[in-house]
Design a protein around this motif. Structure first.
Motif, mmCIF file in Angstrom:
data_model
loop_
_atom_site.group_PDB
_atom_site.id
_atom_site.type_symbol
_atom_site.label_atom_id
_atom_site.label_comp_id
_atom_site.label_asym_id
_atom_site.label_seq_id
_atom_site.Cartn_x
_atom_site.Cartn_y
_atom_site.Cartn_z
ATOM 1 N N ALA A 83 18.600 -13.773 14.486
ATOM 2 C CA ALA A 83 18.075 -12.987 13.377
ATOM 3 C C ALA A 83 18.885 -11.712 13.155
ATOM 4 C CB ALA A 83 16.613 -12.625 13.641
ATOM 5 N N ASN A 84 18.964 -11.304 11.894
ATOM 6 C CA ASN A 84 19.441 -9.952 11.560
ATOM 7 C C ASN A 84 18.284 -8.968 11.598
ATOM 8 O OD1 ASN A 84 21.207 -11.748 9.142
ATOM 9 N ND2 ASN A 84 22.240 -10.764 10.845
ATOM 10 N N LEU A 85 17.091 -9.489 11.285
ATOM 11 C CA LEU A 85 15.884 -8.664 11.276
ATOM 12 C C LEU A 85 14.713 -9.492 11.773
ATOM 13 C CD1 LEU A 85 14.105 -6.210 10.462
ATOM 14 C CD2 LEU A 85 13.954 -7.228 8.172
ATOM 15 N N LEU A 86 13.947 -8.922 12.681
ATOM 16 C CA LEU A 86 12.729 -9.568 13.157
ATOM 17 C C LEU A 86 11.572 -8.589 13.057
ATOM 18 C CD1 LEU A 86 11.195 -11.923 14.461
ATOM 19 C CD2 LEU A 86 11.829 -10.982 16.706
ATOM 20 N N VAL A 87 10.538 -8.994 12.333
ATOM 21 C CA VAL A 87 9.302 -8.218 12.285
ATOM 22 C C VAL A 87 8.384 -8.733 13.383
ATOM 23 C CG1 VAL A 87 7.262 -7.620 10.937
ATOM 24 C CG2 VAL A 87 9.482 -7.851 9.798
ATOM 25 N N ILE A 88 7.888 -7.822 14.218
ATOM 26 C CA ILE A 88 6.873 -8.179 15.206
ATOM 27 C C ILE A 88 5.597 -7.436 14.809
ATOM 28 C CG2 ILE A 88 6.221 -8.298 17.636
ATOM 29 C CD1 ILE A 88 9.137 -8.065 18.387
ATOM 30 N N TYR A 101 12.933 -12.730 9.825
ATOM 31 C CA TYR A 101 11.755 -13.492 10.205
ATOM 32 C C TYR A 101 10.576 -12.554 10.454
ATOM 33 C CZ TYR A 101 15.369 -16.973 11.050
ATOM 34 O OH TYR A 101 16.447 -17.806 10.906
ATOM 35 N N PHE A 102 9.393 -13.056 10.164
ATOM 36 C CA PHE A 102 8.150 -12.313 10.386
ATOM 37 C C PHE A 102 7.308 -13.104 11.375
ATOM 38 C CE2 PHE A 102 3.774 -11.263 9.753
ATOM 39 C CZ PHE A 102 3.723 -9.939 9.362
ATOM 40 N N ARG A 103 6.984 -12.489 12.497
ATOM 41 C CA ARG A 103 6.147 -13.132 13.496
ATOM 42 C C ARG A 103 5.111 -12.146 14.022
ATOM 43 N NH1 ARG A 103 8.726 -16.488 11.394
ATOM 44 N NH2 ARG A 103 9.922 -18.211 12.320
ATOM 45 N N THR A 104 3.893 -12.634 14.205
ATOM 46 C CA THR A 104 2.906 -11.807 14.882
ATOM 47 C C THR A 104 3.246 -11.778 16.369
ATOM 48 O OG1 THR A 104 1.426 -13.670 15.344
ATOM 49 C CG2 THR A 104 1.130 -12.513 13.234
ATOM 50 N N ALA A 158 10.798 -17.731 7.247
ATOM 51 C CA ALA A 158 10.406 -16.386 7.683
ATOM 52 C C ALA A 158 8.929 -16.299 8.016
ATOM 53 C CB ALA A 158 10.749 -15.368 6.600
ATOM 54 N N LYS A 159 8.130 -17.190 7.423
ATOM 55 C CA LYS A 159 6.676 -17.233 7.658
ATOM 56 C C LYS A 159 5.994 -15.917 7.284
ATOM 57 C CE LYS A 159 6.982 -20.707 11.335
ATOM 58 N NZ LYS A 159 6.642 -21.058 12.738
ATOM 59 N N LEU A 160 6.301 -15.457 6.084
ATOM 60 C CA LEU A 160 5.716 -14.221 5.595
ATOM 61 C C LEU A 160 4.239 -14.408 5.267
ATOM 62 C CD1 LEU A 160 8.563 -13.141 3.147
ATOM 63 C CD2 LEU A 160 8.017 -12.066 5.321
ATOM 64 N N PRO A 161 3.449 -13.359 5.420
ATOM 65 C CA PRO A 161 2.050 -13.436 4.978
ATOM 66 C C PRO A 161 1.983 -13.549 3.460
ATOM 67 C CG PRO A 161 2.613 -11.189 5.613
ATOM 68 C CD PRO A 161 3.775 -12.045 6.002
ATOM 69 N N LEU A 162 0.793 -13.838 2.945
ATOM 70 C CA LEU A 162 0.630 -14.078 1.511
ATOM 71 C C LEU A 162 1.119 -12.902 0.673
ATOM 72 C CD1 LEU A 162 -0.448 -15.934 -0.722
ATOM 73 C CD2 LEU A 162 -2.691 -14.845 -0.429
ATOM 74 N N ASN A 163 0.730 -11.697 1.039
ATOM 75 C CA ASN A 163 1.159 -10.500 0.312
ATOM 76 C C ASN A 163 2.417 -9.930 0.961
ATOM 77 O OD1 ASN A 163 -1.084 -10.557 -1.479
ATOM 78 N ND2 ASN A 163 -2.373 -9.644 0.108
ATOM 79 N N HIS A 164 3.546 -10.071 0.266
ATOM 80 C CA HIS A 164 4.806 -9.618 0.861
ATOM 81 C C HIS A 164 5.801 -9.072 -0.163
ATOM 82 C CE1 HIS A 164 5.512 -14.011 0.013
ATOM 83 N NE2 HIS A 164 6.568 -13.467 -0.589
ATOM 84 N N ASP A 165 5.335 -8.820 -1.372
ATOM 85 C CA ASP A 165 6.250 -8.337 -2.411
ATOM 86 C C ASP A 165 5.936 -6.872 -2.715
ATOM 87 O OD1 ASP A 165 7.898 -7.873 -4.547
ATOM 88 O OD2 ASP A 165 7.424 -9.753 -5.583
#
Length: 249
Positions: A163-168, A133-136, A65-72
């Motif tokens: 993907a079921n969910l994509l963060v842009i 997935y998390f992508r810039t 997913a390549k989440l940023p460090l703070n994601h909880d």
């Protein structure tokens, strides 16, 4: 001569039940101390294996997913006021909107928590078993540019299409060329009503036209994103600036 415990571990290994094999002695010790029934002991062994497999799978999908460090979002600072209520965030974290292919747009100035909320919801979706997935915008744009040129970009592109969910994150932070805007439209159009998007942006819909320099494409993009969409306008001053650290005492 092998002990029964070793035989159990050998059988577990042959059946690829690695967690039962590795924790056999501890499971047997606890069962003996608690005087578990055969059924309870069997259930505990299987539960151990299932839990460990879930954790390994979650770790793999979280890396992808390549989440940023703070994601909880369990550690979200509700004392910081940015316009989203605790009850609203709690409802979003239930992820029921994913079942309806609903989109979320987090709009507002930099530093007020858009990325943290988006990443946190992505992590919540991962924990529920969704492909998320998390992508810039920069990362996504690079994939769209290179997908027909390199194998790695093509693999990444095909993965995102499932993907079921994509963060842009930070969409429209920078202006896109006409070809890039067209590629972005085709990509979002392909996933339209098949997956959910979380979009973070510091630009209003009216500003998208300027960033794309094409009213037709901007309108078409917004039409697909805002259909079945919750727009959350965040406000306030930058959390990073308010809580910035210093090297001096």
């Amino acid at each position: 001569m092998e002990t029964k415990t070793q035989v159990l571990k050998d059988y577990a290994g042959q059946l690829k039940l690695g967690s039962i094999r590795d924790q056999a002695e501890e499971l047997i010790r606890i069962a003996s101390e608690e005087k578990c029934s055969y059924l309870d002991f069997s259930l505990r062994m299987l539960e151990t294996e299932i839990n460990q497999r879930y954790q390994r799978d979650l770790e793999l999908r979280t890396r992808a997913a390549k989440l940023p460090l703070n994601h909880d979002l369990d550690h979200y600072d509700y004392s910081f006021s940015n316009g989203i209520a605790k009850e609203q965030l709690k409802q979003l974290r239930e992820c029921q909107w994913l079942e309806q292919s609903f989109n979320i747009v987090l709009m507002g100035p930099s530093g007020i928590g858009k990325t943290l909320i988006a990443a946190g919801l992505c992590y919540d979706a991962l924990k529920m078993g969704y492909k998320a997935y998390f992508r810039t915008m920069e990362q996504l744009n690079q994939t769209l540019i290179m997908k027909d040129l390199t194998r790695s970009a093509r693999i990444e592109y095909n993965k995102l299409l499932k993907a079921n969910l994509l963060v842009i994150d930070d969409i429209m932070m920078f202006a896109l060329e006409k070809k890039q805007a067209v590629q972005l439209f085709h990509f979002i159009n392909h996933l339209h009503e098949k997956a959910s998007f979380i979009i973070t942006t510091n630009k209003s819909p009216q500003e998208w036209v300027k960033m794309l320099d094409d009213e037709v494409i901007a309108t078409a993009l917004l039409d697909r994103i805002l259909f079945h969409c919750e727009v959350i306008r965040l406000t306030g001053t930058s959390y990073r600036l308010e809580n910035r650290k210093t090297i001096f005492n």
